[in-house]
Motif scaffolding. Structure first.
Motif, PDB file in Angstrom:
ATOM      1  N   ILE A 135       0.897  -1.101  -0.024  1.00 29.40           N
ATOM      2  CA  ILE A 135       0.156  -0.039  -0.188  1.00 29.40           C
ATOM      3  C   ILE A 135       0.788   1.328   0.024  1.00 29.40           C
ATOM      4  CG2 ILE A 135      -1.912   1.291   1.312  1.00 29.40           C
ATOM      5  CD1 ILE A 135      -2.764  -1.449   2.489  1.00 29.40           C
ATOM      6  N   VAL A 136       2.124   1.117   0.825  1.00 25.26           N
ATOM      7  CA  VAL A 136       3.042   2.344   0.666  1.00 25.26           C
ATOM      8  C   VAL A 136       4.267   2.003   0.421  1.00 25.26           C
ATOM      9  CG1 VAL A 136       1.565   3.553   2.488  1.00 25.26           C
ATOM     10  CG2 VAL A 136       3.367   1.957   3.202  1.00 25.26           C
ATOM     11  N   ASP A 137       5.181   2.855   0.120  1.00 22.38           N
ATOM     12  CA  ASP A 137       6.509   2.624  -0.213  1.00 22.38           C
ATOM     13  C   ASP A 137       7.544   2.468   1.076  1.00 22.38           C
ATOM     14  OD1 ASP A 137       7.159   4.986   0.544  1.00 22.38           O
ATOM     15  OD2 ASP A 137       7.514   5.703  -1.547  1.00 22.38           O
ATOM     16  N   GLU A 138       8.823   2.160   0.762  1.00 22.19           N
ATOM     17  CA  GLU A 138       9.495   2.014   2.046  1.00 22.19           C
ATOM     18  C   GLU A 138       9.450   3.432   2.803  1.00 22.19           C
ATOM     19  OE1 GLU A 138      10.203   0.970  -0.835  1.00 22.19           O
ATOM     20  OE2 GLU A 138      10.548  -1.031  -0.758  1.00 22.19           O
ATOM     21  N   ASP A 139       9.134   4.324   2.393  1.00 24.33           N
ATOM     22  CA  ASP A 139       9.243   5.777   2.983  1.00 24.33           C
ATOM     23  C   ASP A 139       7.834   5.892   3.745  1.00 24.33           C
ATOM     24  OD1 ASP A 139      11.825   6.281   2.835  1.00 24.33           O
ATOM     25  OD2 ASP A 139      11.355   7.330   0.625  1.00 24.33           O
ATOM     26  N   LEU A 140       6.896   4.921   3.708  1.00 22.69           N
ATOM     27  CA  LEU A 140       5.429   5.071   3.962  1.00 22.69           C
ATOM     28  C   LEU A 140       4.816   5.835   3.280  1.00 22.69           C
ATOM     29  CD1 LEU A 140       5.920   4.794   7.901  1.00 22.69           C
ATOM     30  CD2 LEU A 140       5.761   3.011   6.203  1.00 22.69           C
ATOM     31  N   LYS A 141       5.105   6.186   2.093  1.00 27.90           N
ATOM     32  CA  LYS A 141       4.026   7.073   1.155  1.00 27.90           C
ATOM     33  C   LYS A 141       3.111   6.376   0.353  1.00 27.90           C
ATOM     34  CE  LYS A 141       7.721  10.824   1.069  1.00 27.90           C
ATOM     35  NZ  LYS A 141       8.389  11.528   0.150  1.00 27.90           N
ATOM     36  N   PRO A 142       2.035   6.778   0.300  1.00 25.69           N
ATOM     37  CA  PRO A 142       1.170   5.955  -0.891  1.00 25.69           C
ATOM     38  C   PRO A 142       1.597   5.660  -2.153  1.00 25.69           C
ATOM     39  CG  PRO A 142      -0.176   7.542   0.475  1.00 25.69           C
ATOM     40  CD  PRO A 142       1.271   7.991   0.666  1.00 25.69           C
ATOM     41  N   MET A 143       1.286   4.500  -2.411  1.00 25.53           N
ATOM     42  CA  MET A 143       1.803   3.937  -3.781  1.00 25.53           C
ATOM     43  C   MET A 143       0.909   4.320  -5.010  1.00 25.53           C
ATOM     44  SD  MET A 143       4.754   1.802  -4.270  1.00 25.53           S
ATOM     45  CE  MET A 143       5.581   0.884  -3.473  1.00 25.53           C
ATOM     46  N   ASP A 144      -0.376   4.212  -4.769  1.00 26.83           N
ATOM     47  CA  ASP A 144      -1.498   4.358  -5.644  1.00 26.83           C
ATOM     48  C   ASP A 144      -2.738   4.478  -5.319  1.00 26.83           C
ATOM     49  OD1 ASP A 144      -1.887   1.836  -5.399  1.00 26.83           O
ATOM     50  OD2 ASP A 144      -0.632   1.085  -6.876  1.00 26.83           O
ATOM     51  N   HIS A 145      -3.791   4.078  -5.886  1.00 25.52           N
ATOM     52  CA  HIS A 145      -5.057   4.272  -5.272  1.00 25.52           C
ATOM     53  C   HIS A 145      -5.480   3.362  -4.403  1.00 25.52           C
ATOM     54  CE1 HIS A 145      -4.883   0.745  -8.230  1.00 25.52           C
ATOM     55  NE2 HIS A 145      -5.690   0.012  -7.254  1.00 25.52           N
ATOM     56  N   GLU A 149      -8.222   3.637  -1.384  1.00 23.37           N
ATOM     57  CA  GLU A 149      -9.294   2.595  -1.469  1.00 23.37           C
ATOM     58  C   GLU A 149      -9.384   1.702   0.082  1.00 23.37           C
ATOM     59  OE1 GLU A 149     -10.513  -1.597  -3.861  1.00 23.37           O
ATOM     60  OE2 GLU A 149      -8.784  -0.033  -4.676  1.00 23.37           O
ATOM     61  N   VAL A 150      -8.154   1.350   0.630  1.00 23.91           N
ATOM     62  CA  VAL A 150      -8.212   0.761   1.740  1.00 23.91           C
ATOM     63  C   VAL A 150      -9.010   1.748   2.921  1.00 23.91           C
ATOM     64  CG1 VAL A 150      -7.037  -0.502   3.558  1.00 23.91           C
ATOM     65  CG2 VAL A 150      -6.744  -1.024   0.976  1.00 23.91           C
ATOM     66  N   ARG A 151      -8.464   2.614   3.020  1.00 22.09           N
ATOM     67  CA  ARG A 151      -9.002   3.610   4.232  1.00 22.09           C
ATOM     68  C   ARG A 151     -10.562   3.863   3.897  1.00 22.09           C
ATOM     69  NH1 ARG A 151     -11.216   7.934   4.986  1.00 22.09           N
ATOM     70  NH2 ARG A 151     -11.582   8.435   2.767  1.00 22.09           N
TER      71      ARG A 151
END
Length: 270
Positions: A135-145, A149-151
Motif C-alpha cells: 500500500i505504501v513504499d519504504e518511506d510510508l508514502k502511498p503507492m497509488d489508489h 481505497e483501503v482507508r
C-alpha cells in the motif's frame, strides 16, 4: 509433521515474548490438516488471486472458493483473511486494479471472514523490496489508489463492526440475486437473519434485485439501514440506495444500487 512441529515451536516463542496474547501465524496451505494440529484460536490465511488476470470470472470464483475452503477448515473458529493488496513491480498487471481490494474484502466478509489484514509495505531487504509493491513504499508514502481505497473501505465497514462480529454464517440462503452479485446469509445470537450482498462489478455501481424464497417471504417485515437507522417502505420492489462500501438493511424485496458490498438484515414478523 515437521512443519507442524516448527509452527508449534514458533507459537511457543511468540507467547513467551507476549504471554498476554495468544500466538498464531498465517497458514498459506494445508489448512484442513495444520490448523487443528497447531491449536490456533484464529485461522489466518492469505489468498492472492491477482497475478496476470483481473478479479472477475474464474479468477473471482477461485478466490471465493478458497475463502469457502478456509471457512470450512476453521470449523467454527474465527477466520481472518489477508486479501491481495500488493503486486510485483516488474508486473504491473499483478497490482490490484481500483476496487479489486474492496471486492476481495467484501467477498471475504460475505463468506465468513471476521478479520482483514493488508500487506502494507516490503519490510525485508532492499533487494526484495524492489519486487513487491504494498500500500505504501519504504518511506510510508502511498503507492497509488490502494491506500485511499483501503482507508475508504474500512471507514465504511466501521459502523457495522459490532454487528459483523456477532454474526454466524447460515448454510442456506433464503435470497437470490442476479448475475454480477453475490448474496450470503447470516444470523445473530438473537435469531435475527442477515444478508451480505456484494456487487462484483469493480467498474461501476449496479442495480441489485434481491428476491426471497416463498418460504422466507412471509416472515420478512421491514427495511432498515443499520448504519443510519433510516427506514424504507415495506412494500415489494422498494428501491433502497446502498452506501458505496456497504450497508445493513432489514428487507422484504429489495432493488438497490450497490457499488461494493452491503449487508441486509431480515427481521421476522412478530
Amino acid at each position: 509433521p515437521e512443519n507442524i512441529a516448527n509452527i508449534k515451536l514458533c507459537r511457543q516463542l511468540v507467547e513467551a515474548l507476549d504471554p498476554e496474547h495468544p500466538g498464531f501465524s498465517c497458514l498459506n496451505t494445508g489448512w484442513e490438516v495444520i490448523f487443528p494440529a497447531v491449536g490456533y484460536e484464529v485461522l489466518l490465511v492469505d489468498i492472492y488471486p491477482v497475478y496476470s488476470a483481473r478479479l472477475e470470472g474464474d479468477v473471482l470464483r477461485g478466490y471465493i472458493g478458497a475463502v469457502d475452503r478456509a471457512y470450512a477448515a476453521a470449523n467454527g473458529s474465527t477466520l481472518w483473511v489477508i486479501p491481495q493488496c500488493f503486486g510485483f513491480k516488474p508486473r504491473p498487471g499483478s497490482i490490484p486494479a481500483p476496487n479489486e481490494v474492496t471486492l476481495m474484502c467484501w467477498e471475504a466478509i460475505a463468506h465468513g471472514a471476521r478479520g482483514l489484514i493488508h500487506f502494507i509495505y516490503q519490510s525485508t531487504t532492499g533487494v526484495q523490496g524492489e519486487w513487491l509493491r504494498g500500500i505504501v513504499d519504504e518511506d510510508l508514502k502511498p503507492m497509488d489508489h490502494r491506500y485511499e481505497e483501503v482507508r475508504r473501505l474500512h471507514a465504511s465497514i466501521a459502523p457495522l463492526r459490532s454487528t459483523l462480529l456477532g454474526l454466524t454464517r447460515l448454510p442456506e440462503c433464503p435470497a437470490v440475486v442476479g448475475d454480477g452479485f453475490d448474496v450470503q446469509a447470516f444470523s445473530d445470537a438473537a435469531g435475527k437473519r442477515y444478508l451480505v450482498v456484494v456487487n462484483q462489478d469493480t467498474h461501476a455501481p449496479q442495480t441489485a434485485e434481491i428476491s426471497f424464497t416463498d418460504a422466507a417471504r412471509p416472515s420478512i417485515a421491514a427495511v432498515e439501514d443499520v448504519a443510519t437507522g433510516e427506514h424504507a417502505a415495506q412494500h415489494q420492489r422498494e428501491r433502497v440506495a446502498f452506501a458505496d462500501d456497504g450497508s445493513l438493511h432489514l428487507v422484504e424485496h429489495l432493488v438497490g444500487e450497490l457499488r461494493d458490498g452491503g449487508q441486509v438484515e431480515l427481521q421476522r414478523l412478530a
